[in-house]
Design a protein around this motif. Structure first.
Motif: not given
Length: 340
Positions: A202, A295, A299, A332-333, A336
């Protein structure tokens, strides 16, 4: 006095309070009472004068900012007040200084100390427990937060920086470069091998998207960089913004992502996001193309909290928050990478 850092937080606060008492001699009032109210990185004390006036005194942690950077922070806060943004008033010393440096035997190094007018009201929430689950109240709060962020960015973009102004940057290097401002988050020892691989993948994608982003007065300026619920006070007049310790140069969308980061999992998230954007747009333009980067910046925001843990693993606060911050950053990673 190297043993200071082996003491419990309560014992450290006792020693820092002696430093606070000594520092208060620089201000032109007599102190009736001083009580600790917060100790994470900085120590904050409530000061009551013999005339019944209250102030908030802040003792800075060593090594985070130099004196010039702290002076710059206080200059910006004063300029924001002049522009009508609701932030605490900086109280100069009797000699007109915005901060002082003091040392006592009980604390191992000199500390920088400043003083603010007391703010009445309650924080909107906290990192651990979020904010209100009342949808109508949530919309009102985040609409006000959006307006506050926009007014702050308007002032920052119109302001001519004073000579010698110095703050760090939440830019591509500061967020995901080889030496990010809060450290090499992907090397956090608490990550499992699977989590580390996810964060590294990420990070590479975030870096690819941040590098070509422009930095101009439409989308980049001084930002507060810590719009979390604990730093937002509803005082009956509006939403007042506290704690400029992390303020630096950054993208405006990083500011908005920070305001939303800790409520992403809550049922009112979409309501809060819509209200935040609407409030912001009432005071300042925000393009759909900028908003589409949310987003990306959520991240990057998650990465910073991993760096925060890694640089503070010896503290009780970092140890307590680490599992939740790692969970959020990894979630979140994943979101994303799935979208991009």
């Amino acid at each position: 006095m190297s043993c200071f850092y082996s003491l419990s937080p309560a014992q450290q606060v006792d020693r820092l309070q002696s430093l606070a008492v000594q520092a208060l001699s620089h201000w032109p009032f007599d102190v009736a009472q001083i009580e600790p109210i917060k100790y994470r990185e900085n120590a904050v004390f409530e000061v009551l004068t013999t005339e019944g006036v209250r102030y908030a005194l802040r003792i800075h942690r060593p090594g985070y900012h130099n004196t010039r950077a702290l002076h710059s922070e206080l200059q910006w806060m004063a300029a924001l007040i002049d522009a009508g943004v609701l932030v605490p008033e900086v109280i100069p010393t009797a000699n007109g200084e915005l901060l002082v440096t003091e040392q006592v035997d009980a604390v191992p190094e000199p500390r920088q100390i400043d003083l603010f007018a007391w703010i009445e009201g309650a924080p909107l929430g906290c990192v651990e427990h979020g904010v209100s689950d009342d949808i109508e109240q949530l919309a009102q709060l985040y609409g006000a937060i959006g307006e506050t962020a926009a007014r702050l960015h308007n002032q920052a973009c119109d302001w001519s920086l004073p000579d010698g102004f110095e703050r760090h940057a939440w830019d591509c290097d500061g967020l995901v470069g080889e030496q990010p401002f809060w450290g090499r988050f992907w090397e956090l020892e608490l990550l499992t091998a699977e989590q580390q691989a996810l964060i590294i993948a990420a990070r590479m994608k975030v870096q690819q998207q941040l590098e070509p982003l422009p930095k101009n007065e439409q989308n980049f300026s001084m930002i507060h960089a810590d719009f979390v619920p604990e730093n937002l006070i509803a005082d009956g007049v509006g939403v007042r913004l506290l704690d400029f310790d992390d303020a630096g140069f950054g993208w405006h969308m990083f500011e908005l992502a920070t305001a939303l980061y800790f409520i992403v999992d809550e049922k009112g998230y979409e309501t809060a996001k819509a209200a935040l954007v609407d409030g912001y747009r009432q005071q300042r333009a925000l393009s759909d193309s900028d908003l589409a980067q949310l987003e990306l910046f959520l991240t990057a925001r998650g990465f910073t909290y991993l760096g925060w843990i890694r640089s503070r693993q010896e503290t009780e606060t970092a140890q307590a928050l680490a599992p939740e911050l790692i969970r959020r950053a990894c979630q979140q990673a994943e979101r994303f990478l799935a979208a991009y």
